[in-house]
Design an enzyme around this catalytic site. Structure first.
Site, PDB file in Angstrom:
ATOM      1  N   HIS A 141      55.425  45.198  52.544  1.00 46.81           N
ATOM      2  CA  HIS A 141      54.550  46.370  52.649  1.00 46.81           C
ATOM      3  C   HIS A 141      54.792  47.028  54.009  1.00 46.81           C
ATOM      4  CE1 HIS A 141      51.942  45.716  49.050  1.00 46.81           C
ATOM      5  NE2 HIS A 141      52.413  44.480  49.201  1.00 46.81           N
ATOM      6  N   ASP A 181      56.325  39.828  52.047  1.00 49.36           N
ATOM      7  CA  ASP A 181      55.036  40.456  51.751  1.00 49.36           C
ATOM      8  C   ASP A 181      54.436  41.156  52.965  1.00 49.36           C
ATOM      9  OD1 ASP A 181      52.889  41.330  50.310  1.00 49.36           O
ATOM     10  OD2 ASP A 181      52.047  39.362  49.892  1.00 49.36           O
ATOM     11  N   HIS A 237      52.062  44.184  41.029  1.00 50.89           N
ATOM     12  CA  HIS A 237      51.204  43.121  41.557  1.00 50.89           C
ATOM     13  C   HIS A 237      50.304  42.685  40.400  1.00 50.89           C
ATOM     14  CE1 HIS A 237      52.414  44.674  45.442  1.00 50.89           C
ATOM     15  NE2 HIS A 237      51.587  43.896  46.106  1.00 50.89           N
ATOM     16  N   TRP A 263      46.361  41.315  55.936  1.00 51.01           N
ATOM     17  CA  TRP A 263      46.406  40.199  54.994  1.00 51.01           C
ATOM     18  C   TRP A 263      47.032  38.942  55.595  1.00 51.01           C
ATOM     19  CZ3 TRP A 263      47.560  45.263  53.706  1.00 51.01           C
ATOM     20  CH2 TRP A 263      46.665  45.875  52.814  1.00 51.01           C
ATOM     21  N   GLU A 274      47.036  38.449  40.926  1.00 49.26           N
ATOM     22  CA  GLU A 274      47.017  37.923  42.296  1.00 49.26           C
ATOM     23  C   GLU A 274      45.589  37.485  42.615  1.00 49.26           C
ATOM     24  OE1 GLU A 274      48.152  39.123  46.912  1.00 49.26           O
ATOM     25  OE2 GLU A 274      48.116  40.678  45.366  1.00 49.26           O
ATOM     26  N   GLN A 302      47.260  50.493  45.516  1.00 44.93           N
ATOM     27  CA  GLN A 302      46.573  49.361  46.141  1.00 44.93           C
ATOM     28  C   GLN A 302      45.160  49.153  45.603  1.00 44.93           C
ATOM     29  OE1 GLN A 302      47.347  46.968  49.216  1.00 44.93           O
ATOM     30  NE2 GLN A 302      45.949  46.245  47.639  1.00 44.93           N
ATOM     31  N   HIS A 315      59.953  42.036  48.428  1.00 47.67           N
ATOM     32  CA  HIS A 315      58.516  42.365  48.404  1.00 47.67           C
ATOM     33  C   HIS A 315      57.989  42.443  49.828  1.00 47.67           C
ATOM     34  CE1 HIS A 315      54.557  42.263  46.125  1.00 47.67           C
ATOM     35  NE2 HIS A 315      54.170  42.203  47.397  1.00 47.67           N
TER      36      HIS A 315
END
Length: 425
Positions: free
Chosen positions: A58, A308, A209, A314, A212, A151, A56
């Site tokens: 991005h 991630d 996802h 983030w 979350e 997203q 996982h």
């Protein structure tokens, strides 16, 4: 042989072995083999394992922290807002440059298998196009799966469904979703149902996802589990994050975990992002921002760890180390029991390989591709405790990364002593 690794310590084995590699594959694993290699490595009793797996990540957002601004609240929602502000100014050159650099960071830390999410909510699908090109350009160094990831949600803007399908046609390998980000509960269920329909159409894996959030009423995971069972997709479906599960009442969570086991779903927890983004508005006492890792493992559910984010809106830190992620989860998820530390190592290796559905080509076994690492530690506990360096990273029998561990010398009473933080028995 092309390469021979001497004196390797394999997990759960007492005796050291030699590993012989030819034409990119493992051809023999034996004690003290009488063969020569064009190249030889002396592992010197250190742990040799299959490469780490990051299920996982991005890659379309990595190394973008501060562009166009920093996430001052540290929340998931502000991160999404910043990403939305950045998207109109993205170029293929920027996406690819940052993604390739982050891949090299992960490789240097021993990761040779990556699943990345690519945002499909930009009408240009520039992120998908860029990462499809990165996957091809980097294939000799790392194996990459691409998730078509909405997203902003599939139904929060026009053409969400069409863009998801187009992303699959462009070369995405996995279908993603984000039901908790849709406007209504009904749209969230529709989000999950659409993902399953697309996955069946393209014979693709699923990685959503889901839940979350800290909201204990966010319960789309049960929808995923039901559809997995109804569509006979056991083992092919992954739920990422599921942080709301931390806040569910215990009776409901117990029932849900039983259904997840029946569905043979894969779960991914992301310690870096989950620990800083979730439960920001709790006040005190503040709940932990991750799923019920210990309970899931105890019930036999496959759980993996993802990195991630790496320096993005983030999560502002990170260097692509799966050992660092495992170390953090040990603390935040109360996984310091002796057997649990071995479980943590599974979560960045064999469990994640299962999540990515690559088990047939993963592992240190005769006939499998020679993708492995030599760590500066002789056991899993020390590897996680010290966040050990990968002395060698081997891809298809070729040494693609090397690291020289730091030397620390303490001088006391006229004597110099090297300190490596290891206990000699």
């Amino acid at each position: 042989m092309d390469l021979v690794i001497r004196n390797a310590k394999l997990r759960k084995e007492k005796e050291l072995v030699d590993i012989a590699i030819k034409d990119g594959k493992i051809v023999a694993i034996e004690e003290k083999m009488d063969v020569n290699g064009s190249k030889e490595i002396n592992a010197d009793g250190n742990l040799v394992t299959p490469s780490f797996v990051d299920p996982h990540l991005h890659l379309d957002a990595v190394l973008s922290v501060g562009d166009p601004r920093y996430n001052m609240s540290g929340t998931l929602l502000e991160g999404i807002q910043i990403w939305g502000e950045r998207k109109p100014h993205l170029t293929k050159e920027i996406i690819k440059k940052n993604a390739i650099e982050a891949i090299k960071w992960e490789v240097a830390n021993g990761t040779l298998k990556i699943r990345t999410h690519a945002d499909t909510t930009d009408p240009t699908l520039l992120t998908v196009e860029s990462l499809v090109e990165v996957k091809e350009e980097m294939k000799d160094l790392v194996d990459i799966q691409i998730v078509a990831f909405p997203q902003d949600g599939i139904y929060t803007f026009e053409d969400g469904e069409r863009l998801m399908e187009k992303a699959m046609e462009m070369g995405a390998d996995v279908v993603g979703g984000i039901p908790h980000n849709e406007f209504t509960r009904e749209d969230g269920v529709k989000d999950v149902e659409f993902v399953f329909n697309v996955a069946k159409k393209y014979n693709a894996l699923i990685d959503i996802h889901v839940d979350e959030t800290g909201d204990d009423q966010s319960r789309f995971l049960e929808v995923m589990a039901k559809l997995t069972i109804n569509n006979n997709m056991q083992g092919l479906v992954t739920a990422s994050h599921t942080t709301a599960m931390h806040n569910y009442n215990n009776d409901y969570a117990f029932k849900l975990i039983g259904i997840l086991k029946r569905a043979e779903m894969n779960m991914i927890t992301n310690p870096f992002d989950n620990s800083v983004l979730q439960n920001r508005t709790d006040g005190y006492p503040r709940k932990r921002g991750h799923t019920r890792v210990d309970e899931l493992i105890a019930r036999g559910v496959n759980v993996s760890i993802g990195h991630d984010s790496i320096m993005d809106p983030w999560y502002p830190l990170g260097k692509g180390s799966m050992l660092q992620a495992a170390n953090l989860l040990l603390h935040t998820a109360h996984l310091s029991g002796y057997d649990q530390i071995s479980d943590l190592f599974d979560m960045i290796t064999i469990n994640s390989a299962k999540t990515m559905n690559i088990e047939d080509e993963y592992g240190i076994e005769v006939g499998k591709p020679a993708d492995m690492i030599v760590l500066d530690a002789d056991n899993e506990m020390d590897a996680i405790r010290l966040m050990s360096e990968c002395i060698y990273v081997i891809r298809r029998g070729n040494i693609v990364a090397t690291t020289k561990p730091s030397e620390r010398v303490v001088t006391f009473k006229g004597a110099a002593e090297n300190i490596d933080f290891k206990i000699r028995k």
